[in-house]
Design a protein around this motif. Structure first.
Motif, PDB file in Angstrom:
ATOM      1  N   VAL A  97     -10.986  -5.017  10.086  1.00  0.00           N
ATOM      2  CA  VAL A  97     -12.088  -6.216  10.221  1.00  0.00           C
ATOM      3  C   VAL A  97     -11.434  -7.373  11.052  1.00  0.00           C
ATOM      4  CG1 VAL A  97     -13.458  -7.845   9.151  1.00  0.00           C
ATOM      5  CG2 VAL A  97     -13.587  -5.629   8.308  1.00  0.00           C
ATOM      6  N   ALA A  98     -10.246  -7.782  10.725  1.00  0.00           N
ATOM      7  CA  ALA A  98      -9.372  -8.692  11.231  1.00  0.00           C
ATOM      8  C   ALA A  98      -9.277  -8.380  12.731  1.00  0.00           C
ATOM      9  CB  ALA A  98      -7.862  -9.034  10.722  1.00  0.00           C
ATOM     10  N   VAL A  99      -8.886  -7.223  12.942  1.00  0.00           N
ATOM     11  CA  VAL A  99      -8.554  -6.785  14.368  1.00  0.00           C
ATOM     12  C   VAL A  99      -9.735  -6.901  15.362  1.00  0.00           C
ATOM     13  CG1 VAL A  99      -7.771  -4.959  16.025  1.00  0.00           C
ATOM     14  CG2 VAL A  99      -6.464  -5.361  13.916  1.00  0.00           C
ATOM     15  N   PHE A 100     -10.956  -6.460  14.646  1.00  0.00           N
ATOM     16  CA  PHE A 100     -12.352  -6.449  15.366  1.00  0.00           C
ATOM     17  C   PHE A 100     -12.655  -7.947  15.604  1.00  0.00           C
ATOM     18  CE2 PHE A 100     -16.821  -6.957  15.152  1.00  0.00           C
ATOM     19  CZ  PHE A 100     -17.288  -6.539  15.906  1.00  0.00           C
ATOM     20  N   PHE A 150       0.461   3.736  22.179  1.00  0.00           N
ATOM     21  CA  PHE A 150      -0.418   2.579  21.836  1.00  0.00           C
ATOM     22  C   PHE A 150      -1.406   3.253  20.504  1.00  0.00           C
ATOM     23  CE2 PHE A 150      -2.150   5.128  25.273  1.00  0.00           C
ATOM     24  CZ  PHE A 150      -3.232   5.833  24.833  1.00  0.00           C
ATOM     25  N   ASP A 151      -2.112   2.306  20.005  1.00  0.00           N
ATOM     26  CA  ASP A 151      -2.828   2.654  18.799  1.00  0.00           C
ATOM     27  C   ASP A 151      -4.206   2.830  19.097  1.00  0.00           C
ATOM     28  OD1 ASP A 151      -4.220   1.932  16.226  1.00  0.00           O
ATOM     29  OD2 ASP A 151      -2.388   2.127  15.223  1.00  0.00           O
ATOM     30  N   TRP A 152      -4.917   4.082  19.054  1.00  0.00           N
ATOM     31  CA  TRP A 152      -6.331   4.028  19.397  1.00  0.00           C
ATOM     32  C   TRP A 152      -7.352   3.248  18.672  1.00  0.00           C
ATOM     33  CZ3 TRP A 152      -8.504   5.197  23.779  1.00  0.00           C
ATOM     34  CH2 TRP A 152      -7.907   5.973  24.553  1.00  0.00           C
ATOM     35  N   THR A 153      -7.094   3.254  17.136  1.00  0.00           N
ATOM     36  CA  THR A 153      -7.938   2.577  16.268  1.00  0.00           C
ATOM     37  C   THR A 153      -7.762   0.988  16.769  1.00  0.00           C
ATOM     38  OG1 THR A 153      -7.144   4.102  14.564  1.00  0.00           O
ATOM     39  CG2 THR A 153      -8.430   1.727  13.960  1.00  0.00           C
ATOM     40  N   ALA A 154      -6.635   0.338  17.191  1.00  0.00           N
ATOM     41  CA  ALA A 154      -6.561  -0.782  17.544  1.00  0.00           C
ATOM     42  C   ALA A 154      -7.361  -1.143  18.851  1.00  0.00           C
ATOM     43  CB  ALA A 154      -5.156  -1.479  17.624  1.00  0.00           C
ATOM     44  N   VAL A 155      -7.056  -0.258  19.720  1.00  0.00           N
ATOM     45  CA  VAL A 155      -7.680  -0.314  21.061  1.00  0.00           C
ATOM     46  C   VAL A 155      -9.107  -0.191  20.999  1.00  0.00           C
ATOM     47  CG1 VAL A 155      -8.044   0.878  23.341  1.00  0.00           C
ATOM     48  CG2 VAL A 155      -5.709   0.736  22.266  1.00  0.00           C
ATOM     49  N   ALA A 156      -9.583   0.496  20.099  1.00  0.00           N
ATOM     50  CA  ALA A 156     -11.054   0.777  20.067  1.00  0.00           C
ATOM     51  C   ALA A 156     -11.851  -0.607  19.573  1.00  0.00           C
ATOM     52  CB  ALA A 156     -11.704   1.864  19.035  1.00  0.00           C
ATOM     53  N   LEU A 157     -11.282  -1.084  18.396  1.00  0.00           N
ATOM     54  CA  LEU A 157     -11.599  -2.340  17.705  1.00  0.00           C
ATOM     55  C   LEU A 157     -11.688  -3.333  18.825  1.00  0.00           C
ATOM     56  CD1 LEU A 157     -10.078  -1.763  14.148  1.00  0.00           C
ATOM     57  CD2 LEU A 157     -12.622  -1.579  14.778  1.00  0.00           C
ATOM     58  N   ILE A 158     -10.746  -3.546  19.357  1.00  0.00           N
ATOM     59  CA  ILE A 158     -10.451  -4.964  20.329  1.00  0.00           C
ATOM     60  C   ILE A 158     -11.431  -4.607  21.512  1.00  0.00           C
ATOM     61  CG2 ILE A 158      -8.924  -6.091  21.991  1.00  0.00           C
ATOM     62  CD1 ILE A 158      -6.550  -5.427  20.046  1.00  0.00           C
ATOM     63  N   GLY A 213      -6.992 -15.350  25.205  1.00  0.00           N
ATOM     64  CA  GLY A 213      -7.177 -14.597  24.080  1.00  0.00           C
ATOM     65  C   GLY A 213      -6.048 -13.854  23.307  1.00  0.00           C
ATOM     66  N   THR A 214      -5.195 -13.518  24.163  1.00  0.00           N
ATOM     67  CA  THR A 214      -4.163 -12.653  23.602  1.00  0.00           C
ATOM     68  C   THR A 214      -3.269 -13.308  22.503  1.00  0.00           C
ATOM     69  OG1 THR A 214      -3.934 -11.337  25.842  1.00  0.00           O
ATOM     70  CG2 THR A 214      -1.850 -11.622  24.493  1.00  0.00           C
ATOM     71  N   LEU A 215      -3.264 -14.702  22.597  1.00  0.00           N
ATOM     72  CA  LEU A 215      -2.620 -15.379  21.460  1.00  0.00           C
ATOM     73  C   LEU A 215      -3.594 -15.368  20.079  1.00  0.00           C
ATOM     74  CD1 LEU A 215      -1.538 -18.746  23.362  1.00  0.00           C
ATOM     75  CD2 LEU A 215      -0.138 -16.497  22.712  1.00  0.00           C
ATOM     76  N   ILE A 216      -4.733 -14.841  20.378  1.00  0.00           N
ATOM     77  CA  ILE A 216      -5.607 -14.568  19.262  1.00  0.00           C
ATOM     78  C   ILE A 216      -5.194 -13.040  18.664  1.00  0.00           C
ATOM     79  CG2 ILE A 216      -7.786 -14.341  17.962  1.00  0.00           C
ATOM     80  CD1 ILE A 216      -8.761 -16.471  20.053  1.00  0.00           C
ATOM     81  N   THR A 217      -5.348 -12.210  19.315  1.00  0.00           N
ATOM     82  CA  THR A 217      -5.119 -10.764  19.159  1.00  0.00           C
ATOM     83  C   THR A 217      -3.613 -10.242  18.835  1.00  0.00           C
ATOM     84  OG1 THR A 217      -5.197 -10.080  21.422  1.00  0.00           O
ATOM     85  CG2 THR A 217      -7.396  -9.824  20.350  1.00  0.00           C
ATOM     86  N   PHE A 218      -2.783 -10.674  19.565  1.00  0.00           N
ATOM     87  CA  PHE A 218      -1.591 -10.330  19.460  1.00  0.00           C
ATOM     88  C   PHE A 218      -1.054 -10.508  18.245  1.00  0.00           C
ATOM     89  CE2 PHE A 218       3.100 -10.848  20.522  1.00  0.00           C
ATOM     90  CZ  PHE A 218       3.343  -9.559  20.609  1.00  0.00           C
ATOM     91  N   PRO A 219      -1.161 -11.691  17.619  1.00  0.00           N
ATOM     92  CA  PRO A 219      -0.405 -11.808  16.193  1.00  0.00           C
ATOM     93  C   PRO A 219      -1.012 -11.165  15.218  1.00  0.00           C
ATOM     94  CG  PRO A 219      -1.891 -13.754  16.916  1.00  0.00           C
ATOM     95  CD  PRO A 219      -1.585 -12.985  18.079  1.00  0.00           C
ATOM     96  N   VAL A 220      -2.453 -10.928  15.324  1.00  0.00           N
ATOM     97  CA  VAL A 220      -3.086  -9.886  14.413  1.00  0.00           C
ATOM     98  C   VAL A 220      -2.749  -8.638  14.459  1.00  0.00           C
ATOM     99  CG1 VAL A 220      -5.547  -9.059  13.701  1.00  0.00           C
ATOM    100  CG2 VAL A 220      -5.272 -11.472  14.434  1.00  0.00           C
ATOM    101  N   LEU A 221      -2.284  -7.943  15.701  1.00  0.00           N
ATOM    102  CA  LEU A 221      -1.810  -6.628  15.815  1.00  0.00           C
ATOM    103  C   LEU A 221      -0.336  -6.766  14.988  1.00  0.00           C
ATOM    104  CD1 LEU A 221      -3.008  -5.892  19.331  1.00  0.00           C
ATOM    105  CD2 LEU A 221      -4.083  -5.078  17.310  1.00  0.00           C
ATOM    106  N   LEU A 222       0.121  -7.639  15.443  1.00  0.00           N
ATOM    107  CA  LEU A 222       1.647  -7.546  14.685  1.00  0.00           C
ATOM    108  C   LEU A 222       1.385  -7.690  13.093  1.00  0.00           C
ATOM    109  CD1 LEU A 222       3.546 -10.218  17.050  1.00  0.00           C
ATOM    110  CD2 LEU A 222       3.770  -7.888  17.067  1.00  0.00           C
ATOM    111  N   ALA A 223       0.733  -8.293  12.785  1.00  0.00           N
ATOM    112  CA  ALA A 223       0.514  -8.542  11.231  1.00  0.00           C
ATOM    113  C   ALA A 223       0.050  -7.206  10.628  1.00  0.00           C
ATOM    114  CB  ALA A 223      -0.639  -9.580  10.753  1.00  0.00           C
TER     115      ALA A 223
END
Length: 267
Positions: A7-10, A218-226, A26-36
């Motif tokens: 949910v957070a990644v989406f 890469f992580d397909w789940t993260a890719v699809a959600l983003i 916008g990368t400054l929003i998604t990047f830290p969430v992916l790291l988390a």
């Protein structure tokens, strides 16, 4: 990835798509969430680049009215964006992971500075337009108040190509860099420049993502959600982004970007 992390990644994808369309970074929003979620920095960057492609295309489509009459300019600048984006993607994988971990905190820090001082940059550009000679419209780039080329000349092409190298390596704040360069060297409204910026970002993200698709982890789940989130966010940003308070957007970017910077430094 847990359901709450998904949910957070989406949600980050939606936010990044909207912010990229209107402001950039916008990368400054998604990047830290992916790291988390536990992804390594390089894998997070590659997954983020792939996921943000639909958002970039969506944002560019949303600004299609402002793109009218700029076809020749966009085609020319897109060549530099393509070359630069590919070069940056190659550098991301060619350089060791330790280099990425050292470079990215510096890049993120510089990006945050650019975001924080964007009002000053815009103010200076507006002042430059006010003092420019009304007859200065066509020939060569000059000092404030001097003539400006309709296509920006070689200086803009080279500058945007170098900015695209950075964009292919790590996309945060590339849109702001584009806007700064075009604002100085092109005599256009900020909305029309925003439209061009969205196209260039889409070109860089697409060429980098295509390269990553075949050679990187890469992580397909993260890719699809983003991807889904950013496509939605791109349309939302184009539709209502001009009504958002720049202060609110800037504060959000700086806050989340600071969290990312702290995470990178503590890894």
């Amino acid at each position: 990835m847990t359901p709450w992390e998904a949910v957070a990644v989406f949600a980050a994808g939606v936010g990044a798509g909207g912010v990229n369309t209107v402001v950039g970074s916008g990368t400054l929003i998604t990047f830290p969430v992916l790291l988390a979620t536990g992804l390594p920095p390089v894998t997070a960057t590659v997954s983020n680049a792939l996921g943000l492609v639909p958002g970039a295309v969506s944002g560019a489509f949303g600004y299609r009215k402002e793109l009218r009459g700029q076809r020749r300019r966009i085609l020319r600048l897109s060549v530099g964006a393509l070359l630069g984006g590919f070069s940056g993607a190659v550098l991301l994988l060619a350089l060791p992971a330790t280099a990425f971990e050292k470079i990215v905190p510096v890049v993120v820090g510089l990006a945050l500075v650019l975001v924080a001082f964007q009002p000053l940059i815009t103010k200076r550009l507006r002042r430059r337009r006010e003092v420019r000679s009304p007859s200065a419209t066509t020939d060569t780039p000059g000092t404030p108040g001097g003539p400006v080329r309709r296509d920006g000349g070689p200086l803009l092409f080279v500058g945007l190509t170098l900015a695209s190298v950075y964009g292919g390596y790590f996309a945060a704040a590339q849109g702001i860099i584009y806007m700064s360069l075009m604002g100085v060297l092109l005599d256009e409204t900020m909305q029309r420049l925003t439209a061009v910026k969205n196209v260039l970002v889409a070109v860089v993200n697409t060429v980098a993502a295509t390269f990553f698709l075949f050679v990187a982890d890469f992580d397909w789940t993260a890719v699809a959600l983003i991807a889904v989130g950013s496509a939605i966010g791109g349309q939302l940003g184009a539709a209502v982004g001009r009504r958002f308070s720049p202060v609110v957007l800037r504060t959000l970017i700086v806050t989340i970007g600071t969290v990312a910077l702290v995470q990178l430094l503590l890894r």
